[in-house]
Scaffold this motif. Sequence first.
Motif, PDB file in Angstrom:
ATOM      1  N   PRO A   1     -18.269  -1.855  20.782  1.00 20.51           N
ATOM      2  CA  PRO A   1     -16.904  -1.392  20.525  1.00 20.51           C
ATOM      3  C   PRO A   1     -16.134  -2.387  19.662  1.00 20.51           C
ATOM      4  N   VAL A   2     -15.292  -1.849  18.789  1.00 22.14           N
ATOM      5  CA  VAL A   2     -14.411  -2.695  17.986  1.00 22.14           C
ATOM      6  C   VAL A   2     -12.998  -2.127  18.095  1.00 22.14           C
ATOM      7  N   PHE A   3     -12.053  -2.996  18.418  1.00 19.59           N
ATOM      8  CA  PHE A   3     -10.657  -2.614  18.592  1.00 19.59           C
ATOM      9  C   PHE A   3      -9.905  -2.939  17.305  1.00 19.59           C
ATOM     10  N   VAL A   4      -9.355  -1.914  16.658  1.00 19.19           N
ATOM     11  CA  VAL A   4      -8.670  -2.074  15.374  1.00 19.19           C
ATOM     12  C   VAL A   4      -7.161  -2.037  15.626  1.00 19.19           C
ATOM     13  N   GLU A   5      -6.468  -3.081  15.169  1.00 22.25           N
ATOM     14  CA  GLU A   5      -5.024  -3.215  15.373  1.00 22.25           C
ATOM     15  C   GLU A   5      -4.311  -3.016  14.040  1.00 22.25           C
ATOM     16  N   PRO A   6      -3.837  -1.789  13.749  1.00 21.43           N
ATOM     17  CA  PRO A   6      -3.254  -1.515  12.436  1.00 21.43           C
ATOM     18  C   PRO A   6      -1.732  -1.594  12.413  1.00 21.43           C
ATOM     19  N   PHE A   7      -1.199  -2.062  11.291  1.00 23.30           N
ATOM     20  CA  PHE A   7       0.241  -2.086  11.052  1.00 23.30           C
ATOM     21  C   PHE A   7       0.517  -1.723   9.601  1.00 23.30           C
ATOM     22  N   ILE A   8       1.590  -1.006   9.373  1.00 24.38           N
ATOM     23  CA  ILE A   8       2.166  -0.907   8.042  1.00 24.38           C
ATOM     24  C   ILE A   8       3.207  -2.023   7.936  1.00 24.38           C
ATOM     25  N   CYS A   9       3.103  -2.834   6.879  1.00 25.17           N
ATOM     26  CA  CYS A   9       3.954  -4.015   6.748  1.00 25.17           C
ATOM     27  C   CYS A   9       4.705  -4.007   5.431  1.00 25.17           C
ATOM     28  N   GLU A  10       5.722  -4.869   5.351  1.00 23.81           N
ATOM     29  CA  GLU A  10       6.437  -5.105   4.104  1.00 23.81           C
ATOM     30  C   GLU A  10       7.008  -6.506   4.126  1.00 23.81           C
ATOM     31  N   ARG A  11       7.296  -7.024   2.941  1.00 25.70           N
ATOM     32  CA  ARG A  11       7.887  -8.356   2.821  1.00 25.70           C
ATOM     33  C   ARG A  11       9.409  -8.254   2.854  1.00 25.70           C
ATOM     34  N   THR A  12      10.024  -9.161   3.586  1.00 29.14           N
ATOM     35  CA  THR A  12      11.470  -9.262   3.572  1.00 29.14           C
ATOM     36  C   THR A  12      11.899  -9.972   2.283  1.00 29.14           C
ATOM     37  N   PRO A  13      13.187  -9.931   1.942  1.00 24.14           N
ATOM     38  CA  PRO A  13      13.644 -10.666   0.743  1.00 24.14           C
ATOM     39  C   PRO A  13      13.302 -12.154   0.796  1.00 24.14           C
TER      40      PRO A  13
ATOM     41  N   GLY B   1      10.510 -13.251   1.901  1.00 24.55           N
ATOM     42  CA  GLY B   1       9.066 -13.370   1.756  1.00 24.55           C
ATOM     43  C   GLY B   1       8.287 -13.310   3.052  1.00 24.55           C
ATOM     44  N   ARG B   2       8.973 -13.118   4.168  1.00 24.02           N
ATOM     45  CA  ARG B   2       8.283 -13.024   5.458  1.00 24.02           C
ATOM     46  C   ARG B   2       7.708 -11.621   5.649  1.00 24.02           C
ATOM     47  N   LEU B   3       6.575 -11.556   6.319  1.00 31.64           N
ATOM     48  CA  LEU B   3       5.931 -10.277   6.575  1.00 31.64           C
ATOM     49  C   LEU B   3       6.556  -9.625   7.805  1.00 31.64           C
ATOM     50  N   ARG B   4       6.923  -8.350   7.676  1.00 36.05           N
ATOM     51  CA  ARG B   4       7.539  -7.611   8.774  1.00 36.05           C
ATOM     52  C   ARG B   4       6.745  -6.346   9.048  1.00 36.05           C
ATOM     53  N   SER B   5       6.421  -6.109  10.300  1.00 32.95           N
ATOM     54  CA  SER B   5       5.708  -4.896  10.687  1.00 32.95           C
ATOM     55  C   SER B   5       6.708  -3.764  10.910  1.00 32.95           C
ATOM     56  N   ASP B   6       6.405  -2.612  10.342  1.00 31.44           N
ATOM     57  CA  ASP B   6       7.254  -1.430  10.488  1.00 31.44           C
ATOM     58  C   ASP B   6       6.822  -0.688  11.745  1.00 31.44           C
ATOM     59  N   LEU B   7       7.682  -0.669  12.753  1.00 30.35           N
ATOM     60  CA  LEU B   7       7.357  -0.016  14.019  1.00 30.35           C
ATOM     61  C   LEU B   7       8.039   1.335  14.167  1.00 30.35           C
ATOM     62  N   SER B   8       8.451   1.919  13.053  1.00 29.52           N
ATOM     63  CA  SER B   8       8.992   3.276  13.108  1.00 29.52           C
ATOM     64  C   SER B   8       7.869   4.251  13.444  1.00 29.52           C
TER      65      SER B   8
END
Length: 317
Positions: free
Chosen positions: A186-198, A200-207
């Motif tokens: 088994p392999v557990f895949v942890e997916p996120f859609i992300c974007e950079r803040t102004p 430059g920090r990475l932010r995960s979109d939890l909508s």
Amino acid sequence: MTAGQGDGVGGDGHVRVDVPALVHTRTHHPEAIAEAAACRVRRPRLSASGQLMIVAADHPARGALGVGDRGLAMASRADLLERLCLALSRPGVDGVLATADILDDLLLLGALDHKVVMGSMNRGGLQGASFELDDRFTGHRPEDIQHRRFDAGKLLLRIDYDDPGSLATLESAARAIDDMAARRLPVFVEPFICERTPEGRLRSDLSAAAVTRSLAIASGLGGSSAYTWLKVPVTENPDDMARVMEASTLPAVLLGGDIGDDPEGQAMAFEKWRDALRLPTVRGLVVGRSLLYPADGDVTAAVDFAVELVDTAVEVL
């Protein structure tokens, strides 16, 4: 007595780890790690009930040592190991997710018998790095997980539509899924859609829309989904989770994330988990910092409450 093991769980619930003994074994008898892996008593399946309660501790290898406002909360390896051993000693805890260095210590401590052991596979996307989304597989390989007789693997899949590094991660994730499926692991895949803040920090979109899209993408990776599980965040609005989880028929576990040092925030997170655990595709929890470093400092109480949430979900299902 296993190398590095101290007095076990004391009357105060504290687990004491003999770090000098661990270092001595690593220095003079490094093959003891492979020997401990070969002798580890494995479970016949991931979970008899179909639900899982896993403690996660793969954050340090990505340079993510913070919990809430404490930037180096996870920096002490002895403290982390003691918290992990305590969590693993609690009834109802199925196992642990970690990188090789931590799992090797836990093997030497004799803490992994009858536990699910999940190897963390891609740790190349260091927190805050410019290459964070080119998340290369610098941790466990499928052959390592098989050779060590571990039970599963986990990979992180962060996708930013504006970052070419995400494509490299998508491709390498798909090949890792293929390789794990070929080994029936088994392999557990942890997916996120992300974007950079102004900044430059990475932010995960939890909508709801973003989490739904991430689950659809992750479910379709590789030539077979037979051994793929999903590791899913609770959405910003927990009421959206039922609709979000309709995106896939793959079994899923909920992740915890860093919920900070606020006891009220921890209580709210627990309630979100309680509701989401009742959904038909959700099969448990994989939680790290919020259980190992709870706001009130009581690891035992936090772990036991999480176990109770999972057990209650089994009764409902």
